[in-house]
Design an enzyme around this catalytic site. Structure first.
Site, PDB file in Angstrom:
ATOM      1  N   ASN A 122      30.900  43.366  32.162  1.00  0.00           N
ATOM      2  CA  ASN A 122      30.953  41.900  32.178  1.00  0.00           C
ATOM      3  C   ASN A 122      29.851  41.299  33.029  1.00  0.00           C
ATOM      4  O   ASN A 122      29.453  40.157  32.820  1.00  0.00           O
ATOM      5  CB  ASN A 122      32.313  41.437  32.725  1.00  0.00           C
ATOM      6  N   GLN A 155      35.593  32.977  31.370  1.00  0.00           N
ATOM      7  CA  GLN A 155      34.770  33.892  30.588  1.00  0.00           C
ATOM      8  C   GLN A 155      33.260  33.678  30.745  1.00  0.00           C
ATOM      9  O   GLN A 155      32.486  34.606  30.531  1.00  0.00           O
ATOM     10  CB  GLN A 155      35.204  33.820  29.113  1.00  0.00           C
ATOM     11  N   ASP A 174      26.964  36.941  35.591  1.00  0.00           N
ATOM     12  CA  ASP A 174      27.786  37.083  34.387  1.00  0.00           C
ATOM     13  C   ASP A 174      26.933  37.251  33.134  1.00  0.00           C
ATOM     14  O   ASP A 174      26.226  36.336  32.700  1.00  0.00           O
ATOM     15  CB  ASP A 174      28.676  35.848  34.237  1.00  0.00           C
ATOM     16  N   ASP A 196      36.362  47.086  32.339  1.00  0.00           N
ATOM     17  CA  ASP A 196      36.599  46.325  33.560  1.00  0.00           C
ATOM     18  C   ASP A 196      36.430  44.834  33.282  1.00  0.00           C
ATOM     19  O   ASP A 196      35.524  44.424  32.551  1.00  0.00           O
ATOM     20  CB  ASP A 196      35.587  46.766  34.634  1.00  0.00           C
ATOM     21  N   HIS A 207      37.369  38.513  31.367  1.00  0.00           N
ATOM     22  CA  HIS A 207      36.224  37.639  31.618  1.00  0.00           C
ATOM     23  C   HIS A 207      35.173  37.691  30.509  1.00  0.00           C
ATOM     24  O   HIS A 207      34.078  37.161  30.650  1.00  0.00           O
ATOM     25  CB  HIS A 207      35.639  37.963  32.998  1.00  0.00           C
ATOM     26  N   GLU A 214      41.163  45.842  30.794  1.00  0.00           N
ATOM     27  CA  GLU A 214      41.824  45.309  31.994  1.00  0.00           C
ATOM     28  C   GLU A 214      41.937  43.801  31.859  1.00  0.00           C
ATOM     29  O   GLU A 214      40.952  43.075  32.001  1.00  0.00           O
ATOM     30  CB  GLU A 214      41.022  45.640  33.262  1.00  0.00           C
TER      31      GLU A 214
HETATM   32  C1  ARE Z   1      33.029  41.833  46.399  1.00  0.00           C
HETATM   33  C2  ARE Z   1      33.481  40.942  47.535  1.00  0.00           C
HETATM   34  C3  ARE Z   1      33.318  39.480  47.172  1.00  0.00           C
HETATM   35  C4  ARE Z   1      31.861  39.209  46.765  1.00  0.00           C
HETATM   36  C5  ARE Z   1      31.480  40.136  45.622  1.00  0.00           C
HETATM   37  C6  ARE Z   1      30.016  39.967  45.217  1.00  0.00           C
HETATM   38  O1  ARE Z   1      34.851  41.219  47.830  1.00  0.00           O
HETATM   39  O2  ARE Z   1      33.656  38.687  48.297  1.00  0.00           O
HETATM   40  O3  ARE Z   1      31.736  37.850  46.334  1.00  0.00           O
HETATM   41  O4  ARE Z   1      31.678  41.493  46.043  1.00  0.00           O
HETATM   42  O5  ARE Z   1      29.164  40.395  46.241  1.00  0.00           O
HETATM   43  C7  ARE Z   1      36.032  44.596  43.025  1.00  0.00           C
HETATM   44  C8  ARE Z   1      36.647  44.021  44.300  1.00  0.00           C
HETATM   45  C9  ARE Z   1      35.984  42.731  44.727  1.00  0.00           C
HETATM   46  C10 ARE Z   1      34.477  42.905  44.804  1.00  0.00           C
HETATM   47  C11 ARE Z   1      34.023  43.305  43.399  1.00  0.00           C
HETATM   48  C12 ARE Z   1      32.492  43.477  43.307  1.00  0.00           C
HETATM   49  O6  ARE Z   1      38.041  43.812  44.081  1.00  0.00           O
HETATM   50  O7  ARE Z   1      36.482  42.386  46.018  1.00  0.00           O
HETATM   51  O8  ARE Z   1      33.868  41.690  45.238  1.00  0.00           O
HETATM   52  O9  ARE Z   1      34.611  44.575  43.069  1.00  0.00           O
HETATM   53  O10 ARE Z   1      32.064  44.439  44.193  1.00  0.00           O
HETATM   54  C13 ARE Z   1      40.393  39.153  38.910  1.00  0.00           C
HETATM   55  C14 ARE Z   1      39.818  39.729  37.614  1.00  0.00           C
HETATM   56  C15 ARE Z   1      39.958  41.232  37.509  1.00  0.00           C
HETATM   57  C16 ARE Z   1      39.435  41.933  38.770  1.00  0.00           C
HETATM   58  C17 ARE Z   1      40.186  41.336  39.965  1.00  0.00           C
HETATM   59  C18 ARE Z   1      39.732  41.937  41.298  1.00  0.00           C
HETATM   60  O11 ARE Z   1      40.455  39.099  36.499  1.00  0.00           O
HETATM   61  O12 ARE Z   1      39.200  41.668  36.390  1.00  0.00           O
HETATM   62  O13 ARE Z   1      39.949  39.905  40.035  1.00  0.00           O
HETATM   63  N1  ARE Z   1      39.577  43.387  38.674  1.00  0.00           N
HETATM   64  C19 ARE Z   1      38.407  44.252  38.335  1.00  0.00           C
HETATM   65  C20 ARE Z   1      38.360  45.520  39.170  1.00  0.00           C
HETATM   66  C21 ARE Z   1      38.042  45.171  40.612  1.00  0.00           C
HETATM   67  C22 ARE Z   1      36.618  44.629  40.679  1.00  0.00           C
HETATM   68  C23 ARE Z   1      36.260  43.775  39.533  1.00  0.00           C
HETATM   69  C24 ARE Z   1      37.098  43.575  38.440  1.00  0.00           C
HETATM   70  C25 ARE Z   1      34.883  43.279  39.459  1.00  0.00           C
HETATM   71  O14 ARE Z   1      39.554  46.235  39.024  1.00  0.00           O
HETATM   72  O15 ARE Z   1      38.200  46.257  41.478  1.00  0.00           O
HETATM   73  O16 ARE Z   1      36.452  43.856  41.892  1.00  0.00           O
HETATM   74  O17 ARE Z   1      34.129  44.273  38.752  1.00  0.00           O
HETATM   75  C26 ARE Z   1      44.920  36.428  39.399  1.00  0.00           C
HETATM   76  C27 ARE Z   1      44.237  36.472  38.031  1.00  0.00           C
HETATM   77  C28 ARE Z   1      43.431  37.748  37.871  1.00  0.00           C
HETATM   78  C29 ARE Z   1      42.477  37.923  39.044  1.00  0.00           C
HETATM   79  C30 ARE Z   1      43.272  37.940  40.352  1.00  0.00           C
HETATM   80  C31 ARE Z   1      42.393  38.107  41.565  1.00  0.00           C
HETATM   81  O18 ARE Z   1      45.931  37.407  39.443  1.00  0.00           O
HETATM   82  O19 ARE Z   1      45.223  36.407  37.011  1.00  0.00           O
HETATM   83  O20 ARE Z   1      42.690  37.698  36.668  1.00  0.00           O
HETATM   84  O21 ARE Z   1      41.814  39.194  38.897  1.00  0.00           O
HETATM   85  O22 ARE Z   1      43.990  36.696  40.455  1.00  0.00           O
HETATM   86  O23 ARE Z   1      41.503  37.055  41.660  1.00  0.00           O
HETATM   87 CA    CA Z   2      31.928  36.848  31.508  1.00  0.00          CA
END
Ligand code: ARE
Ligand code: CA
Length: 502
Positions: free
Chosen positions: A126, A178, A187, A217, A221, A243
Site C-alpha cells: 500500500n 484509501q 501512499d 498488509d 487502505h 488485512e
Molecule cells: C511508525 C510510527 C508512526 C510513524 C510511522 C512513519 O509508529 O508514528 O508515523 O512509523 O514513520 C506498523 C506500526 C506503526 C508504524 C508502521 C510503519 O504499527 O506504528 O508506524 O508499521 O513503520 C490501521 C490500519 C492497519 C494497520 C494498523 C497498525 O488499518 O492496516 O493501523 N496494520 C498494518 C500492520 C502494522 C503496520 C502497518 C499496517 C503499516 O499490521 O503493523 O504498522 O504497514 C482502527 C481502524 C484500523 C486501524 C486502527 C489503528 O481500529 O479500524 O483500521 O488500523 O484503528 O489505527
Molecule cells: Ca492507499
C-alpha cells in the site's frame, strides 16, 4: 483520485449481507479470473523471526505438529532502525532485510516445504516509507519520501489532498482511508497500471521463490478493486490473506475483500476474549452451532482467518495475550477447537516497550532463536525472549485435535460455573475453565464410549502403549465427563483413545 463504490462491489456486498442475515453460508460469487487458494489447516505467525530460525522451526516443530503454514514478517528491504515496525516501511522490493538474505529466504521456503509447511509472506504494497528526510535502506538503497530510484517516483503516489496533514484523519471517509497516508506512509497510487505492474513483479518474485501466498498488509487502505486487479495477475491458487481490521461504522468492511481471497476476521479474537474474562458464556457474541446471531459480524467461515491476537493487537486492543499465561492457553484451545475459520496461532517475543524490535546483532540483523525445550508459557519473561507458542504441549495437542475433527460442526455448548465446553459432532470434545474453582462438565457426545487421553495436558502423542501422558476422561452413555481444575482446558478426540487396560 476520489473513488465511489462500483456497482459490482456494491452488488457483492448486498449478496453477502443478505446471505449473512439469512444465516446461510452462501458467498459472493468468486470473480472469473481469481481462484481463491484451497482451504488449508492451521498456521502460525512467527513475528520477526529470521528465515534461518523459521527453517529450523519447520523441521523440528511445525511439520511434526501438523502446522500447515507460517506467516512471516515482511521480507522486503526496509528503513534502518531498531523498532520492529521498520519492516513495514519498504525502501525497495529487494528481499534483503534484518530477517535475512534472499538466499536464506529461498532456503527457508524449500526446507519448510520439505517439512510439509507452506510459507505465506507479509506483503507491504500500500505504501513505501514514512520518512520526511532522505535515507538509505537496510540493503543500501538510497531513497526519499516520494522517490525510490528504479522503482517508484514522485508520479506514483496518491497525495490525497483531503486532510491538511495528508494523513488519514477520518476512518469514516472511504476516500481518506484509501487515498491518504496511513501514519505518514507514502501512499502508492494503486489505481495506476504502472504501480500495479511493479507490485505484481514483486509478488511474482516471491512466488518464484516458492511462497504459497501473501498477507496483504493494510488492504483496507487500497480499494478492493485495486487489490483484485493486482492479485488477479498472479497464478491461480495463490493464497491471498487481506488485512482489513473490522471497524464499527467504517465504510470499508472486510466483506469487500472476500471475492479474491481470505480476510483476517478481527471480530473473532474480540469475541473469544469476552467470556474467558467474564465466565459468562451465554454472551451472544460467542456463537453456538444453531445460533446464527453473530454471523452478521463475521465473514463466511471459509474466507476467515482467525486469531487470538497478532503483532498489532498484542500491542493494542487484545485483552488476552502471552502476558496472561494460562488464560492465553485457554483462548488458543478454544480457537483451535472451534469450527469457524482458518486459525493462525501467534508467536512473538516479550516486550514492555511497544516499539522494541527483536533481539539483534550490532549490524541490526535479528538474532536466531530456538524454542527447544519450551513446553508452555512461563511466569516471567525477559524482554525480547520468544514466547514459542508453537512449541507448547497444549497448542501442539490442539493441532492434532484440529486435524482429527476436520470440518464437522460444533454442537451447542454446555456450561458449569465459569467453565464451558462443546462437542465437535462425533469426533471430539473440548472444554475450558477460566475460573479459579474446579468444575465438572457433562457434555453430550456421539463419540464411542471409552477412555480418552487429553491432548491439552498430554500433547499430540497423549496416547502411549502404557496409558495416557496427561489426564484421562471417560465417555459413557453419550456423555463426556470432564473435570477441570481452575484455569485449565481439556480436549479429547476420536484418534486419541486410551490404550486398553492390560
Ligand atoms: C511508525 C510510527 C508512526 C510513524 C510511522 C512513519 O509508529 O508514528 O508515523 O512509523 O514513520 C506498523 C506500526 C506503526 C508504524 C508502521 C510503519 O504499527 O506504528 O508506524 O508499521 O513503520 C490501521 C490500519 C492497519 C494497520 C494498523 C497498525 O488499518 O492496516 O493501523 N496494520 C498494518 C500492520 C502494522 C503496520 C502497518 C499496517 C503499516 O499490521 O503493523 O504498522 O504497514 C482502527 C481502524 C484500523 C486501524 C486502527 C489503528 O481500529 O479500524 O483500521 O488500523 O484503528 O489505527
Ligand atoms: Ca492507499
Amino acid at each position: 483520485m476520489p473513488r465511489t463504490l462500483t456497482v459490482a462491489t456494491f452488488t457483492g456486498f448486498l449478496v453477502t449481507a443478505v446471505a449473512v442475515l439469512a444465516g446461510c453460508s452462501a458467498q459472493p460469487a468468486p470473480t472469473e479470473h481469481v481462484e481463491p487458494g484451497e482451504a488449508t489447516g492451521a498456521g502460525v505467525q512467527l513475528f520477526q523471526l529470521p528465515w534461518t530460525s523459521i527453517a529450523d522451526e519447520c523441521e523440528q516443530t511445525l511439520g511434526p505438529a501438523g502446522f500447515a503454514w507460517v506467516l512471516t514478517s515482511p521480507p522486503n528491504e526496509h528503513i534502518v532502525g531498531e523498532q520492529w515496525w521498520t519492516s513495514y516501511q519498504p525502501v525497495s522490493h529487494r528481499i534483503e532485510s534484518r530477517l535475512g538474505t534472499r538466499e536464506e529466504f529461498a532456503d527457508m521456503v524449500a526446507r519448510c516445504d520439505a517439512a510439509g509447511v507452506e510459507i505465506v509472506a507479509d506483503a507491504v504494497i500500500n505504501h513505501m516509507t514514512g520518512q520526511n528526510t532522505a535515507g538509505t535502506g537496510f540493503a543500501g538503497t538510497a531513497f526519499e519520501h516520494y522517490d525510490y530510484p528504479g522503482l517508484y517516483g514522485p508520479g506514483d503516489f496518491h497525495y490525497c489532498g483531503l486532510a491538511a496533514s495528508g494523513d488519514i484523519e477520518d476512518y469514516g471517509s472511504r476516500e481518506q482511508v484509501q487515498d491518504c497516508e496511513l501514519v505518514n506512509l507514502a501512499d502508492l497510487d494503486t489505481s495506476s497500471e504502472a504501480v500495479r505492474a511493479k507490485t505484481v513483479g514483486y509478488l511474482d518474485d516471491l512466488l518464484s521463490l516458492g511462497v504459497a501466498g501473501v498477507r496483504v498488509d493494510a488492504a483496507k487502505h487500497m480499494a478492493a478493486d485495486d487489490v483484485e486487479a493486482i492479485v488477479s495477475q498472479l497464478p491461480g491458487g495463490t493464497r491471498i490473506l487481506s488485512e482489513v481490521i473490522r471497524g464499527a461504522g467504517e465504510p470499508v468492511q472486510p466483506e469487500e475483500y472476500t471475492g479474491f481471497g481470505d480476510v483476517f476476521e478481527f471480530t473473532y479474537g474480540r469475541d473469544l476474549a469476552q467470556p474467558l474474562q467474564s465466565g459468562v458464556w451465554s454472551d451472544p457474541t460467542l456463537r453456538d452451532a444453531d445460533d446464527e446471531y453473530v454471523r452478521a459480524q463475521h465473514v463466511p467461515s471459509d474466507r476467515a482467518i482467525v486469531f487470538v491476537d497478532n503483532h498489532d493487537t498484542e500491542r493494542g486492543e487484545a485483552k488476552i495475550t502471552y502476558k496472561r499465561g494460562d488464560l492465553y492457553v485457554l483462548a488458543n484451545v478454544l480457537m483451535l477447537g472451534d469450527d469457524y475459520g482458518t486459525p493462525v496461532v501467534y508467536s512473538g517475543y516479550a516486550f514492555t516497550d511497544r516499539d522494541a524490535g527483536p533481539r539483534a546483532d550490532e549490524d541490526g540483523r535479528a538474532q536466531d532463536a530456538s524454542c527447544a525445550g519450551v513446553d508452555g508459557p512461563v511466569d516471567a519473561y525477559e524482554d525480547g525472549e520468544r514466547t514459542c507458542v508453537q512449541s507448547w504441549t497444549a497448542i501442539r495437542g490442539m493441532l492434532a485435535f484440529h486435524d482429527a475433527v476436520g470440518d464437522v460442526h460444533r454442537m451447542p455448548g454446555v456450561e458449569s460455573g465459569d467453565a464451558y465446553g462443546f462437542e465437535r459432532a462425533g469426533r471430539g470434545v473440548v472444554a475450558v475453565n477460566p475460573g479459579e474453582a474446579a468444575e465438572t462438565l457433562e457434555i453430550p457426545t456421539t463419540m464411542p464410549a471409552g477412555d480418552y487421553c487429553d491432548v491439552v495436558s498430554g500433547g499430540p502423542d497423549a496416547t502411549t502403549e502404557d496409558g495416557c501422558r496427561g489426564a484421562v476422561f471417560i465417555v459413557d452413555d453419550g456423555v463426556a465427563t470432564l473435570k477441570l481444575p481452575g484455569r485449565t482446558a481439556a480436549a479429547i478426540h476420536i484418534d486419541a483413545a486410551a490404550p486398553p487396560a492390560s
